[in-house]
Scaffold this motif. Structure first.
Motif, short mmCIF file in Angstrom:
data_model
loop_
_atom_site.label_atom_id
_atom_site.label_comp_id
_atom_site.label_asym_id
_atom_site.label_seq_id
_atom_site.Cartn_x
_atom_site.Cartn_y
_atom_site.Cartn_z
N ASP A 1 59.29 30.64 86.72
CA ASP A 1 58.20 30.39 87.66
C ASP A 1 56.94 30.20 86.80
OD1 ASP A 1 55.98 30.66 89.34
OD2 ASP A 1 56.91 32.18 90.60
N GLY A 2 56.39 29.00 86.81
CA GLY A 2 55.28 28.69 85.92
C GLY A 2 53.91 29.05 86.45
N THR A 3 53.85 29.72 87.60
CA THR A 3 52.58 29.99 88.27
C THR A 3 51.55 30.66 87.35
OG1 THR A 3 53.72 30.24 90.39
CG2 THR A 3 51.49 31.13 90.23
N ASN A 4 51.98 31.65 86.61
CA ASN A 4 51.04 32.46 85.83
C ASN A 4 50.92 32.04 84.36
OD1 ASN A 4 50.50 34.19 88.08
ND2 ASN A 4 52.44 35.22 87.69
N TYR A 5 51.41 30.84 84.04
CA TYR A 5 51.43 30.42 82.64
C TYR A 5 50.62 29.14 82.41
CZ TYR A 5 55.08 33.89 82.24
OH TYR A 5 55.76 35.07 82.27
N SER A 6 50.17 28.97 81.17
CA SER A 6 49.39 27.79 80.79
C SER A 6 50.31 26.66 80.33
CB SER A 6 48.41 28.15 79.67
OG SER A 6 47.54 29.17 80.08
N GLY A 7 51.49 26.59 80.90
CA GLY A 7 52.46 25.58 80.53
C GLY A 7 53.58 26.17 79.69
N PHE A 8 54.52 25.32 79.29
CA PHE A 8 55.64 25.79 78.48
C PHE A 8 55.26 25.92 77.01
CE2 PHE A 8 59.37 25.53 75.85
CZ PHE A 8 60.26 26.36 76.50
N GLN A 9 54.66 24.89 76.46
CA GLN A 9 54.43 24.81 75.01
C GLN A 9 53.35 25.77 74.52
OE1 GLN A 9 52.58 21.19 73.57
NE2 GLN A 9 53.95 21.12 71.81
N ILE A 10 53.62 26.39 73.37
CA ILE A 10 52.62 27.23 72.72
C ILE A 10 51.37 26.40 72.43
CG2 ILE A 10 52.06 28.37 70.54
CD1 ILE A 10 54.78 29.59 70.52
N GLN A 11 50.20 26.99 72.67
CA GLN A 11 48.93 26.30 72.47
C GLN A 11 48.03 27.12 71.56
OE1 GLN A 11 47.29 25.48 76.37
NE2 GLN A 11 49.30 25.03 77.20
N PRO A 12 47.06 26.46 70.93
CA PRO A 12 46.11 27.18 70.08
C PRO A 12 45.34 28.23 70.88
CG PRO A 12 45.94 24.81 69.74
CD PRO A 12 46.82 25.00 70.93
N GLY A 13 45.03 29.33 70.25
CA GLY A 13 44.23 30.35 70.91
C GLY A 13 45.04 31.43 71.58
N GLY A 14 46.37 31.38 71.43
CA GLY A 14 47.20 32.45 71.96
C GLY A 14 47.27 32.52 73.47
N ASP B 1 62.28 29.90 65.83
CA ASP B 1 61.56 28.71 66.27
C ASP B 1 62.47 28.00 67.27
OD1 ASP B 1 59.68 26.68 66.46
OD2 ASP B 1 60.61 25.52 64.85
N LEU B 2 61.91 27.47 68.34
CA LEU B 2 62.79 26.83 69.32
C LEU B 2 62.30 25.45 69.72
CD1 LEU B 2 61.45 27.05 72.44
CD2 LEU B 2 62.11 29.43 72.15
N LYS B 3 63.26 24.60 70.04
CA LYS B 3 63.02 23.27 70.58
C LYS B 3 63.21 23.34 72.09
CE LYS B 3 63.09 21.83 66.25
NZ LYS B 3 61.86 21.44 65.53
N TYR B 4 62.67 22.36 72.81
CA TYR B 4 62.78 22.39 74.27
C TYR B 4 62.87 20.98 74.81
CZ TYR B 4 57.83 21.62 73.40
OH TYR B 4 56.64 21.13 72.92
N ALA B 5 63.52 20.84 75.97
CA ALA B 5 63.76 19.52 76.54
C ALA B 5 62.54 18.94 77.23
CB ALA B 5 64.92 19.58 77.53
N GLY B 6 61.78 19.79 77.93
CA GLY B 6 60.64 19.30 78.71
C GLY B 6 59.42 20.16 78.53
N ARG B 7 58.28 19.53 78.25
CA ARG B 7 57.03 20.27 78.08
C ARG B 7 56.32 20.35 79.43
NH1 ARG B 7 52.71 17.84 73.98
NH2 ARG B 7 52.62 16.28 75.62
N THR B 8 56.73 21.30 80.25
CA THR B 8 56.13 21.44 81.57
C THR B 8 54.69 21.95 81.46
OG1 THR B 8 57.08 23.66 81.81
CG2 THR B 8 58.33 21.82 82.73
N ASP B 9 53.83 21.46 82.35
CA ASP B 9 52.41 21.80 82.30
C ASP B 9 52.12 23.11 83.03
OD1 ASP B 9 51.86 19.40 80.94
OD2 ASP B 9 51.83 18.30 82.84
N ALA B 10 50.87 23.53 82.98
CA ALA B 10 50.44 24.76 83.63
C ALA B 10 50.80 24.73 85.12
CB ALA B 10 48.94 24.94 83.47
N GLY B 11 51.45 25.80 85.59
CA GLY B 11 51.79 25.91 87.00
C GLY B 11 53.07 25.23 87.42
N VAL B 12 53.72 24.50 86.50
CA VAL B 12 54.97 23.80 86.82
C VAL B 12 56.15 24.73 86.52
CG1 VAL B 12 56.43 21.81 86.25
CG2 VAL B 12 53.94 21.55 86.35
N HIS B 13 57.20 24.63 87.32
CA HIS B 13 58.34 25.53 87.23
C HIS B 13 59.57 24.81 86.64
CE1 HIS B 13 55.67 27.44 90.09
NE2 HIS B 13 55.84 26.42 90.92
#
Length: 248
Positions: free
Chosen positions: A11-24, A45-57
């Motif tokens: 559930d992506g509601t509380n996250y800034s997306g899937f991919q790690i971003q600068p600033g922690g 280290d992990l690879k991923y199929a889709g870089r879902t954005d903030a709020g996407v599940h």
């Protein structure tokens, strides 16, 4: 090194997306790496199929990671899920070939978007769908969906903040289904997607279905390669990554 793939649901509601971003910032990838590294007692280290954005599940996100250990799948699955937050779960882990890469080897990604089309929102769906009270023309939206099929330049249907070298993508399938409970489900499958592409395409099709936009505007937007020619972007909360396919 042993290579493993895993299927992740979140559930992506509380996250800034899937991919790690600068600033922690708080991301799905960050949570997965932290827990996997702790359980395996090595830096992962992990690879991923889709870089879902903030709020996407995601119902079906695929990741891959390498480790020096030969894993006991059941034990690792239980250990990792016991440490992950309640809104992230690994559904499956399996050993794959050393060359497998969850992102580079994916041949198809499918996203689903959920719209409730009635006078009131469902208590159980409002967190994962948007409400449109105006009656939508499903037949017309299906015609609109077919206009996106094939290899096309989707420059008008993406956010220019993250433009890649090429804005050409191939959409394999685009369906619009309506359930007896007035839930409309958009399913879009492509080789890959541009930033915000699905949400802008769905927003455009919804404007056609509500009578705010002409069907011919899609062809014009594809030709002119201008973001202003496409529809409004819909909210992230209704979007799910639902399928990823590989050659084998």
């Amino acid at each position: 090194m042993n290579n493993y793939m895993a299927v992740v649901e979140y559930d992506g509601t509380n996250y800034s997306g899937f991919q790690i971003q600068p600033g922690g910032t708080n991301t799905i990838q960050g949570k997965l790496i932290a827990v996997l590294s702790k359980v395996l007692n090595e830096k992962i280290d992990l690879k991923y199929a889709g870089r879902t954005d903030a709020g996407v599940h995601a119902r079906y996100q695929v990741i891959s990671f390498k480790t020096g250990k030969d894993l006991d799948i059941y034990r690792i699955l239980w250990s990792v899920n016991s440490l992950l937050p309640d809104d992230i779960v690994i559904k499956e882990i399996r050993k794959v070939s050393p060359s497998f890469d969850a992102r580079k080897d994916a041949t198809l990604r499918e996203y689903s978007y959920f719209v409730v089309n009635k006078k009131y929102h469902s208590v159980f769906l409002k967190k994962y769908s948007i409400l449109i009270t105006r009656k939508l023309n499903v037949r017309l939206m299906r015609k609109a969906a077919r206009m996106f099929l094939g290899v096309k330049d989707f420059a008008s249907f993406c956010n220019s903040e993250r433009l890649s070298d090429s804005t050409v993508r191939e959409i394999f399938r685009f369906t619009v289904e309506k359930t007896k409970d007035d839930l409309i489900i958009f399913k879009v499958a492509a080789n890959s997607f541009l930033y915000n592409m699905v949400r802008i395409i769905v927003g455009t099709v919804l404007e056609i279905g509500s009578g705010q936009r002409e069907l011919s505007s899609i062809r014009e937007a594809l030709i002119k390669r201008d973001r202003k020619m496409a529809g409004e972007i819909v909210l992230a909360k209704g979007l799910f990554l639902t399928r990823v396919e590989y050659f084998s």
